[in-house]
Enzyme design. Sequence first.
Site, PDB file in Angstrom:
ATOM      1  N   ASN A  24      -3.117   3.095   7.535  1.00 63.45           N
ATOM      2  CA  ASN A  24      -3.287   3.311   8.967  1.00 63.45           C
ATOM      3  C   ASN A  24      -4.043   2.129   9.555  1.00 63.45           C
ATOM      4  OD1 ASN A  24      -5.005   4.248  11.421  1.00 63.45           O
ATOM      5  ND2 ASN A  24      -3.461   5.855  11.238  1.00 63.45           N
ATOM      6  N   THR A  47       0.747   5.978  11.867  1.00 64.32           N
ATOM      7  CA  THR A  47      -0.018   6.007  13.108  1.00 64.32           C
ATOM      8  C   THR A  47      -0.251   7.459  13.499  1.00 64.32           C
ATOM      9  OG1 THR A  47      -0.094   5.349  15.441  1.00 64.32           O
ATOM     10  CG2 THR A  47       2.087   5.737  14.506  1.00 64.32           C
ATOM     11  N   GLU A  48      -1.482   7.755  13.962  1.00 62.83           N
ATOM     12  CA  GLU A  48      -1.879   9.155  14.111  1.00 62.83           C
ATOM     13  C   GLU A  48      -1.152   9.910  15.203  1.00 62.83           C
ATOM     14  OE1 GLU A  48      -5.708   6.857  15.370  1.00 62.83           O
ATOM     15  OE2 GLU A  48      -3.960   6.499  14.115  1.00 62.83           O
ATOM     16  N   ASN A  49      -0.397   9.211  16.057  1.00 61.43           N
ATOM     17  CA  ASN A  49       0.379   9.938  17.053  1.00 61.43           C
ATOM     18  C   ASN A  49       1.728  10.409  16.517  1.00 61.43           C
ATOM     19  OD1 ASN A  49       0.845   7.067  17.128  1.00 61.43           O
ATOM     20  ND2 ASN A  49       2.129   7.356  18.928  1.00 61.43           N
TER      21      ASN A  49
END
Length: 213
Positions: A24, A47-49
Site C-alpha cells: 500500500n 489502495t484503501e478505497n
Amino acid sequence: MTRISRDELAQHIAADIPEGAYVNLGIGAPTLIANYLPAELEIILHTENGLLGMGPAPAPDRVDPDLINAGKQPVTALPGAAYFHHADSFGMMRGGHLDICVLGAFQVSSTGDLANWSTGAPGAIPAVGGAMDLAIGAKEVFVMTDLLGKSGESKLVKSCSYPLTGVGCVSRVYTDHAVFDVTSRGFRVRQLFGDNTVAGLEELTGLDLQGKD
C-alpha cells in the site's frame, strides 16, 4: 549537504520492494513509487478505497475519472486487478494481508513510533485516513519523508512530540539525505546520498546514529 529529489527517492524505495509483495502506498509522495516499480516484477499495489492491482499514473490522455487512489489521484489498473468494497479493503489492511506500506511522516522516533496524522497544534486539521490501520496491519512499515521540516527541525527524533499514529511500527525511513533502519539501538544509517556523512546527519538530527562514513 546532498539532497535527492522525491522522484529519485521513490526510485530507491521501488528498488527495495521484493517481487510478490502486496504493498500500500500512502497519500502524497509515496504514490510516486508506483511509477518506478520494475515492469518485469509482479508487485501488487493496494489502495484503501478498494483496488488491488493498481498500476502507475496514466498518461494525460488516458485518464479514467472512475479510477483513482485514496488521494483522489488518477491511476491505472493492471491486468487481473480487482475492485471491492471499502470495508473489505480495510479488512485486508487490518488482517495482516499487506507485506509493506509506505507512509509519510511528521515525526519518527528512534524506537519506530510514527506520527503522521496531526501536529496537535490548535486548529490543525487532522488527517487520519487509513494510516493507523496500515501502521498496525502491514508486516513492514516504510516511511518516505524529507529529513527536515519546513522550519529546519529534524523529523527523526528521540521521542515523538506529536500525536502518535502507531507505536514501534516503523522499520525503515527513506529521506532526501539518507536511508535509515530502525533497530533496537535506534536509527542505523543504511544508505547515504551524495557526499553526506553520518557525522553530518548527527548534527542535523541531534541524534546518535549507527553506521559508518
